[in-house]
Design a protein around this motif. Structure first.
Motif, PDB file in Angstrom:
ATOM      1  N   LEU A   1       1.135   7.635 -15.480  1.00 25.17           N
ATOM      2  CA  LEU A   1       2.531   7.750 -15.902  1.00 25.17           C
ATOM      3  C   LEU A   1       3.074   9.152 -15.679  1.00 25.17           C
ATOM      4  O   LEU A   1       4.270   9.332 -15.480  1.00 25.17           O
ATOM      5  N   MET A   2       2.206  10.149 -15.709  1.00 23.26           N
ATOM      6  CA  MET A   2       2.645  11.532 -15.554  1.00 23.26           C
ATOM      7  C   MET A   2       2.784  11.935 -14.087  1.00 23.26           C
ATOM      8  O   MET A   2       3.300  12.995 -13.797  1.00 23.26           O
ATOM      9  N   ARG A   3       2.333  11.104 -13.180  1.00 26.48           N
ATOM     10  CA  ARG A   3       2.390  11.410 -11.744  1.00 26.48           C
ATOM     11  C   ARG A   3       3.710  10.917 -11.148  1.00 26.48           C
ATOM     12  O   ARG A   3       3.721  10.210 -10.150  1.00 26.48           O
ATOM     13  N   ILE A   4       4.826  11.298 -11.745  1.00 20.89           N
ATOM     14  CA  ILE A   4       6.126  10.784 -11.309  1.00 20.89           C
ATOM     15  C   ILE A   4       6.409  11.140  -9.845  1.00 20.89           C
ATOM     16  O   ILE A   4       6.811  10.290  -9.061  1.00 20.89           O
ATOM     17  N   GLY A   5       6.206  12.407  -9.473  1.00 25.41           N
ATOM     18  CA  GLY A   5       6.487  12.833  -8.100  1.00 25.41           C
ATOM     19  C   GLY A   5       5.737  12.008  -7.058  1.00 25.41           C
ATOM     20  O   GLY A   5       6.341  11.377  -6.192  1.00 25.41           O
ATOM     21  N   PRO A   6       4.391  11.978  -7.128  1.00 28.72           N
ATOM     22  CA  PRO A   6       3.624  11.179  -6.160  1.00 28.72           C
ATOM     23  C   PRO A   6       3.988   9.689  -6.195  1.00 28.72           C
ATOM     24  O   PRO A   6       4.048   9.043  -5.153  1.00 28.72           O
ATOM     25  N   ARG A   7       4.261   9.150  -7.389  1.00 27.56           N
ATOM     26  CA  ARG A   7       4.645   7.731  -7.478  1.00 27.56           C
ATOM     27  C   ARG A   7       6.012   7.499  -6.834  1.00 27.56           C
ATOM     28  O   ARG A   7       6.232   6.460  -6.201  1.00 27.56           O
ATOM     29  N   ASN A   8       6.925   8.454  -6.973  1.00 25.22           N
ATOM     30  CA  ASN A   8       8.234   8.330  -6.313  1.00 25.22           C
ATOM     31  C   ASN A   8       8.062   8.309  -4.797  1.00 25.22           C
ATOM     32  O   ASN A   8       8.691   7.507  -4.108  1.00 25.22           O
ATOM     33  N   VAL A   9       7.228   9.200  -4.272  1.00 26.75           N
ATOM     34  CA  VAL A   9       6.998   9.262  -2.829  1.00 26.75           C
ATOM     35  C   VAL A   9       6.413   7.929  -2.327  1.00 26.75           C
ATOM     36  O   VAL A   9       6.877   7.371  -1.332  1.00 26.75           O
ATOM     37  N   GLU A  10       5.399   7.413  -3.037  1.00 23.55           N
ATOM     38  CA  GLU A  10       4.789   6.132  -2.654  1.00 23.55           C
ATOM     39  C   GLU A  10       5.825   5.011  -2.650  1.00 23.55           C
ATOM     40  O   GLU A  10       5.870   4.198  -1.724  1.00 23.55           O
ATOM     41  N   ALA A  11       6.646   4.955  -3.692  1.00 24.63           N
ATOM     42  CA  ALA A  11       7.648   3.893  -3.813  1.00 24.63           C
ATOM     43  C   ALA A  11       8.695   3.981  -2.699  1.00 24.63           C
ATOM     44  O   ALA A  11       9.107   2.961  -2.136  1.00 24.63           O
ATOM     45  N   VAL A  12       9.134   5.205  -2.373  1.00 24.13           N
ATOM     46  CA  VAL A  12      10.123   5.401  -1.306  1.00 24.13           C
ATOM     47  C   VAL A  12       9.542   4.957   0.031  1.00 24.13           C
ATOM     48  O   VAL A  12      10.179   4.228   0.799  1.00 24.13           O
ATOM     49  N   LYS A  13       8.294   5.359   0.317  1.00 23.78           N
ATOM     50  CA  LYS A  13       7.649   4.984   1.585  1.00 23.78           C
ATOM     51  C   LYS A  13       7.476   3.467   1.688  1.00 23.78           C
ATOM     52  O   LYS A  13       7.685   2.888   2.747  1.00 23.78           O
ATOM     53  N   LYS A  14       7.113   2.846   0.577  1.00 21.26           N
ATOM     54  CA  LYS A  14       6.928   1.393   0.551  1.00 21.26           C
ATOM     55  C   LYS A  14       8.259   0.691   0.864  1.00 21.26           C
ATOM     56  O   LYS A  14       8.316  -0.238   1.676  1.00 21.26           O
ATOM     57  N   GLU A  15       9.323   1.132   0.216  1.00 18.82           N
ATOM     58  CA  GLU A  15      10.641   0.509   0.408  1.00 18.82           C
ATOM     59  C   GLU A  15      11.134   0.697   1.847  1.00 18.82           C
ATOM     60  O   GLU A  15      11.665  -0.241   2.459  1.00 18.82           O
TER      61      GLU A  15
END
Length: 165
Positions: free
Chosen positions: A109-123
């Motif tokens: 939950l604290m890894r917002i930055g890396p999770r945002n990058v993963e989500a953007v790349k996936k989309e």
């Protein structure tokens, strides 16, 4: 007579589009990701300042689609198509997704930055939009400015200074 050059500013959890000769800019990219989608042949670009990876946890009537990777990119592409961009010609450049704070717990939950990058790349992959360049991760905030005429993304960071991708 030449049209005056304007720089359109995009806020946090916001999005907008521009056509040449105008530029588009957002600042305050910490864990957020700036997603620039563009069609150079038409001189049109869109920028979404994505704050969170996934809208499934969103609650309340004041839903903001620009805030989430899964909804912001789709809406941005739709808006660009309505303004003349061809979806088959769209490309992307992304920046941001820093890990702004160090946490001792390895909580996802604290890894917002890396999770945002993963989500953007996936989309972007789902929409078949190639990422031509990126400057993601690290621990510094960024300000980005895109020129839809040249396709250049100018990035300013506190630690690395200014450079172009």
């Amino acid at each position: 007579m030449d049209k005056l050059l304007e720089t359109v500013k995009v806020g946090i959890a916001d999005m907008n589009i521009v056509k040449t000769p105008n530029l588009i800019r957002t600042s305050g990219l910490g864990s957020c990701v700036g997603v620039v989608v563009f069609d150079l042949s038409f001189g049109i670009a869109g920028l979404a300042h994505v704050m969170l990876p996934d809208s499934s946890l969103a609650k309340g009537a004041a839903f903001n689609s620009a805030k989430y990777a899964d909804t912001a990119i789709r809406e941005l592409v739709s808006c660009m198509s309505k303004n003349g961009a061809r979806s088959s010609c769209l490309k992307a450049k992304i920046a941001g997704g820093a890990q702004m704070f160090q946490f001792s717990s390895g909580s996802d939950l604290m890894r917002i930055g890396p999770r945002n990058v993963e989500a953007v790349k996936k989309e972007l992959a789902i929409l078949k939009i190639a990422i031509l360049a990126e400057d993601v991760g690290g621990n510094s905030g960024r300000t980005i400015e895109f020129n839809p005429k040249t396709g250049k993304l100018n990035i300013r960071t506190v630690n690395k200074g200014e450079f172009v991708i």
